[in-house]
Design a protein around this motif. Structure first.
Motif, mmCIF file in Angstrom:
data_model
loop_
_atom_site.group_PDB
_atom_site.id
_atom_site.type_symbol
_atom_site.label_atom_id
_atom_site.label_comp_id
_atom_site.label_asym_id
_atom_site.label_seq_id
_atom_site.Cartn_x
_atom_site.Cartn_y
_atom_site.Cartn_z
ATOM 1 N N LEU A 162 0.805 -1.214 0.000
ATOM 2 C CA LEU A 162 0.000 0.000 0.000
ATOM 3 C C LEU A 162 0.844 1.271 0.000
ATOM 4 O O LEU A 162 0.359 2.337 -0.374
ATOM 5 C CB LEU A 162 -0.971 -0.007 1.194
ATOM 6 N N ASN A 163 2.104 1.191 0.480
ATOM 7 C CA ASN A 163 2.989 2.350 0.314
ATOM 8 C C ASN A 163 4.262 1.964 -0.460
ATOM 9 O O ASN A 163 5.276 2.621 -0.388
ATOM 10 C CB ASN A 163 3.356 2.986 1.658
ATOM 11 N N ARG A 164 4.160 0.877 -1.162
ATOM 12 C CA ARG A 164 5.227 0.387 -2.042
ATOM 13 C C ARG A 164 6.553 0.162 -1.314
ATOM 14 O O ARG A 164 7.626 0.371 -1.869
ATOM 15 C CB ARG A 164 5.419 1.323 -3.236
ATOM 16 N N MET A 165 6.498 -0.278 -0.065
ATOM 17 C CA MET A 165 7.730 -0.625 0.635
ATOM 18 C C MET A 165 8.312 -1.915 0.074
ATOM 19 O O MET A 165 9.485 -2.212 0.264
ATOM 20 C CB MET A 165 7.482 -0.769 2.143
ATOM 21 N N ASN A 166 7.478 -2.691 -0.609
ATOM 22 C CA ASN A 166 7.989 -3.924 -1.213
ATOM 23 C C ASN A 166 8.972 -3.641 -2.344
ATOM 24 O O ASN A 166 9.726 -4.521 -2.745
ATOM 25 C CB ASN A 166 6.842 -4.778 -1.742
ATOM 26 N N ASP A 167 8.958 -2.409 -2.852
ATOM 27 C CA ASP A 167 9.935 -2.041 -3.881
ATOM 28 C C ASP A 167 11.362 -2.290 -3.402
ATOM 29 O O ASP A 167 12.272 -2.503 -4.199
ATOM 30 C CB ASP A 167 9.816 -0.550 -4.225
ATOM 31 N N LEU A 168 11.555 -2.233 -2.072
ATOM 32 C CA LEU A 168 12.906 -2.340 -1.529
ATOM 33 C C LEU A 168 13.401 -3.769 -1.512
ATOM 34 O O LEU A 168 14.576 -4.025 -1.283
ATOM 35 C CB LEU A 168 12.937 -1.791 -0.095
ATOM 36 N N ILE A 169 12.492 -4.713 -1.732
ATOM 37 C CA ILE A 169 12.898 -6.115 -1.681
ATOM 38 C C ILE A 169 13.267 -6.581 -3.081
ATOM 39 O O ILE A 169 12.479 -6.449 -4.018
ATOM 40 C CB ILE A 169 11.777 -6.990 -1.093
ATOM 41 N N GLU A 170 14.478 -7.101 -3.185
ATOM 42 C CA GLU A 170 14.956 -7.545 -4.481
ATOM 43 C C GLU A 170 14.132 -8.725 -4.983
ATOM 44 O O GLU A 170 13.806 -9.637 -4.230
ATOM 45 C CB GLU A 170 16.423 -7.966 -4.360
ATOM 46 N N GLY A 171 13.778 -8.718 -6.246
ATOM 47 C CA GLY A 171 13.061 -9.843 -6.831
ATOM 48 C C GLY A 171 11.573 -9.829 -6.558
ATOM 49 O O GLY A 171 10.869 -10.789 -6.843
ATOM 50 N N CYS A 172 11.087 -8.717 -6.007
ATOM 51 C CA CYS A 172 9.660 -8.629 -5.715
ATOM 52 C C CYS A 172 8.924 -8.018 -6.909
ATOM 53 O O CYS A 172 9.334 -7.005 -7.447
ATOM 54 C CB CYS A 172 9.454 -7.772 -4.471
ATOM 55 N N ARG A 173 7.840 -8.666 -7.320
ATOM 56 C CA ARG A 173 7.131 -8.241 -8.524
ATOM 57 C C ARG A 173 5.640 -8.187 -8.212
ATOM 58 O O ARG A 173 5.097 -9.076 -7.562
ATOM 59 C CB ARG A 173 7.396 -9.262 -9.632
ATOM 60 N N VAL A 174 4.991 -7.112 -8.658
ATOM 61 C CA VAL A 174 3.575 -6.928 -8.353
ATOM 62 C C VAL A 174 2.780 -6.836 -9.639
ATOM 63 O O VAL A 174 3.173 -6.147 -10.576
ATOM 64 C CB VAL A 174 3.377 -5.643 -7.518
ATOM 65 N N GLU A 175 1.669 -7.546 -9.693
ATOM 66 C CA GLU A 175 0.746 -7.418 -10.817
ATOM 67 C C GLU A 175 -0.624 -7.068 -10.273
ATOM 68 O O GLU A 175 -0.954 -7.413 -9.138
ATOM 69 C CB GLU A 175 0.680 -8.733 -11.611
ATOM 70 N N GLY A 176 -1.437 -6.420 -11.118
ATOM 71 C CA GLY A 176 -2.749 -5.981 -10.642
ATOM 72 C C GLY A 176 -2.723 -4.493 -10.395
ATOM 73 O O GLY A 176 -1.828 -3.795 -10.851
ATOM 74 N N GLU A 177 -3.715 -4.031 -9.638
ATOM 75 C CA GLU A 177 -3.885 -2.579 -9.529
ATOM 76 C C GLU A 177 -4.241 -2.194 -8.108
ATOM 77 O O GLU A 177 -5.022 -2.859 -7.444
ATOM 78 C CB GLU A 177 -5.011 -2.170 -10.471
ATOM 79 N N GLU A 226 -5.762 7.212 -7.611
ATOM 80 C CA GLU A 226 -4.530 7.223 -8.407
ATOM 81 C C GLU A 226 -3.884 5.851 -8.363
ATOM 82 O O GLU A 226 -3.739 5.272 -7.282
ATOM 83 C CB GLU A 226 -3.578 8.276 -7.824
ATOM 84 N N ASP A 227 -3.511 5.338 -9.520
ATOM 85 C CA ASP A 227 -2.885 4.015 -9.592
ATOM 86 C C ASP A 227 -1.458 4.101 -9.048
ATOM 87 O O ASP A 227 -0.590 4.687 -9.685
ATOM 88 C CB ASP A 227 -2.883 3.533 -11.047
ATOM 89 N N ILE A 228 -1.219 3.516 -7.868
ATOM 90 C CA ILE A 228 0.094 3.731 -7.237
ATOM 91 C C ILE A 228 1.197 2.910 -7.870
ATOM 92 O O ILE A 228 2.365 3.171 -7.647
ATOM 93 C CB ILE A 228 0.057 3.469 -5.711
ATOM 94 N N TYR A 229 0.843 1.911 -8.668
ATOM 95 C CA TYR A 229 1.910 1.141 -9.323
ATOM 96 C C TYR A 229 2.119 1.593 -10.762
ATOM 97 O O TYR A 229 2.869 0.965 -11.502
ATOM 98 C CB TYR A 229 1.625 -0.357 -9.242
ATOM 99 N N SER A 230 1.476 2.693 -11.136
ATOM 100 C CA SER A 230 1.729 3.213 -12.469
ATOM 101 C C SER A 230 3.116 3.853 -12.507
ATOM 102 O O SER A 230 3.650 4.273 -11.480
ATOM 103 C CB SER A 230 0.657 4.245 -12.834
ATOM 104 N N SER A 231 3.694 3.888 -13.713
ATOM 105 C CA SER A 231 5.066 4.394 -13.810
ATOM 106 C C SER A 231 5.126 5.892 -13.521
ATOM 107 O O SER A 231 6.185 6.437 -13.250
ATOM 108 C CB SER A 231 5.615 4.109 -15.211
ATOM 109 N N LYS A 232 3.983 6.554 -13.554
ATOM 110 C CA LYS A 232 3.981 8.007 -13.321
ATOM 111 C C LYS A 232 3.962 8.342 -11.836
ATOM 112 O O LYS A 232 4.201 9.477 -11.444
ATOM 113 C CB LYS A 232 2.750 8.639 -14.007
#
Lengths: 306, 251
Positions: free
Chosen positions: B50-65, B71-77
């Motif tokens: 929900l606050n994209r802290m998983n970005d810090l974990i190597e090899g972690c991949r998220v699909e869905g929305e 606002e789409d928080i996993y959008s590249s913008k």
């Protein structure tokens, strides 16, 4: 029965013997320090005693004198202490930020493989003997100093200078401080970084405001260790310091004289007072090192207690 | 009732291993939403999405929305830094920075470039008051935060999150390292805070979930088994597995 009384007794005896053995080892190694200090002290104090065979030296003249000339029997180390403090602290001033930023890069920023490689390089640098640094300084750093001096229209004594000593020491203490900083930065709790990032701080802000702040105590310990090495380095320093007879030296392009180079220069070709006085210089060096350590530890406690 | 987060078909992988499977959930504004479930069920993993802290974990991949406030928080913008200033987080172990109480609270605003002393003072006072810590520390703001007790440290961490004036506060097992008295203080605080904030809390304790939350989601093996009003989940669960878990048959 599972417990054998005989065996328990024997194990206890072995425990006791082992304890005694370790104690003996600890006593042996610690007594060596006492013996060393005592020896240096006794030998170094002798020139100031009234019945000294080569003519008593005045302690005040020795400690605060600003001229050191064997030919005139003038042994004043006041300016040498100042020279030593200047060159060592200047080296620390140059080396500390570079070391800390390098360590930060190795631990936090560099990709894994590069970081492993760089760490190996730092460890390798730490294991290079000082004489090798010395010939490098005598061959390369002095040329650099000569070139730099020529830009300011200054002539140097073949490049031997305060600046060469400072640069040499900065290079030599870099691996020491960097290794300690790597350990300190690596030991910072990942939770703290996450907390910072979760507050919307960028990685750079996190690295500088949280990671370095949390590692400051360990980094400081590295600085103290590095400074100790700078104070104590004799061989390499002697190769680029020159042999200034009076001072202190404030000009970067002027030759200088440190406590260690004073002790080392011509040690094997001299006798009498000129030989004994080097032990007195040794005491001064020990006092300078202990004093600086004590002072820096005070500062460390002040900044490190958060 | 408006949802702050709208999660649609969220899958999460650690390398090859799938940790979350088709999670769908609306998380409502100004409510306390609790995630419960046995260890390794994915509740902590999900809250960190929900606050994209998983970005810090190597090899972690998220699909869905995941839509946060539309606002789409996993959008590249999406700017992660910006997201995290709106969605604050409190961690399992109290983790104050090794600096003064004041500097801890002021840390977030300062990172956003706020230098005005008066404003910072206001923020520090307001945050500490909201976190029910002001009375205990107002006379030693410039002393080290490390000297506080565990419970005080955790409330400091909540105050630190509040200082950013977020819209959401995520809490990942915030009381699991605390004693019962400190825990009840945090629970009271959560009840107070939901007036101003949307709160999502991961907890190991089912009693805690039933005490403080309005909605409860039950996670099992990376899936949301049941998500409903807390009273419904605990009194009248619709799934057998939820019932087994809350009655203590496993977990």
């Amino acid at each position: 029965m599972l417990i054998n009384a005989e065996k328990v007794k024997r194990n206890k005896a072995i425990d006791k013997a082992a304890r005694m053995f370790f104690l003996a080892m600890a006593l042996l190694s610690s007594s060596f320090i006492v013996i060393l200090v005592l020896f240096i002290f006794m030998k170094g104090i002798s020139p100031f005693l009234p019945n000294y065979q080569y003519g008593t030296v005045n302690l005040i003249d020795f400690l605060f004198g600003m001229t050191y000339r064997q030919d005139q029997k003038l042994y004043g180390v006041g300016f040498i202490v100042i020279n030593t403090l200047i060159s060592s602290f200047a080296a620390l001033l140059i080396s500390l930020p570079i070391s800390v930023l390098t360590a930060l890069f190795i631990v936090k920023i560099a990709p894994k493989q590069l970081s492993g490689l760089m760490q190996a390089v730092v460890e390798l640098l730490a294991s290079i003997p000082s004489i090798v640094y010395g010939v490098f300084a005598a061959g390369v750093l002095t040329d650099f100093v000569k070139w730099l001096a020529s830009l300011f229209n200054v002539t140097t004594a073949g490049g031997s200078s305060l600046l060469a000593v400072i640069l040499l020491l900065a290079i030599m203490i870099f691996p020491t401080i960097t290794s300690m900083a790597i350990t300190a930065i690596g030991a910072v709790d990942r939770d703290l970084e996450h907390a910072s990032l979760a507050l919307g701080a960028t990685e750079t802000q996190t690295n500088f405001k949280v990671v370095l702040i949390s590692a400051k105590s360990g980094i400081f310990a590295g600085a103290i260790l590095g400074l100790g090495r700078a104070f104590g380095e004799a061989t390499a320093v002697s190769m680029v310091a020159g042999n200034k007879l009076y001072g202190p030296t404030f000009s970067l392009f002027d030759i200088t004289k440190t406590l260690t180079s004073t002790m080392l220069a011509g040690l094997k070709e001299t006798t009498g007072l000129d030989y004994d006085i080097r032990f007195s210089v040794g005491i001064v060096l020990l006092v300078v090192i202990f004093g600086s350590n004590w002072l820096l530890n005070l500062v460390k406690q002040k900044v490190g207690n958060m | 009732m408006k949802a702050y987060f709208k999660v649609r078909d969220l899958d999460l992988y650690y390398g090859e291993k799938q940790a979350l499977n088709k999670v769908n959930m609306d998380i409502y504004r100004n409510k306390v939403t609790a995630f419960i479930g046995p260890s390794g069920c994915g509740k902590s993993t999900f809250i960190r999405c929900l606050n994209r802290m998983n970005d810090l974990i190597e090899g972690c991949r998220v699909e869905g929305e995941i839509m946060a406030n539309g606002e789409d928080i996993y959008s590249s913008k999406t700017d992660v830094v910006n997201l995290r200033t709106r969605v604050g987080m409190v961690f399992q172990k109290p983790n104050p920075f090794p600096m003064s109480i004041y500097d801890n609270i002021a840390y977030g605003p300062r990172c956003q470039g706020l230098k005005d002393k008066k404003k910072l003072n206001e923020i520090v006072e307001r945050s500490l008051k909201q976190a029910a810590l002001w009375d205990e520390v107002h006379d030693r703001l410039h002393e080290s935060a490390m000297a506080l007790s565990g419970g005080q440290q955790q409330r400091l961490c909540i105050a630190r999150a509040i200082a950013m004036e977020p819209e959401v506060i995520l809490m990942d097992e915030p009381t699991s390292a605390l004693d019962p008295i400190a825990t009840s203080k945090i629970e009271e605080l959560v009840d107070e805070l939901k007036k101003d904030y949307t709160i999502v809390i991961v907890t190991h304790s089912m009693q805690q979930a039933s005490r403080i939350s309005d909605y409860t989601a039950f996670f099992l093996l990376g899936e949301v088994i049941e998500y409903d009003l807390t009273s419904t989940v605990f009194k009248n669960p619709s799934d057998k597995r939820t019932e087994d878990y809350i009655t203590g048959r496993f977990g």
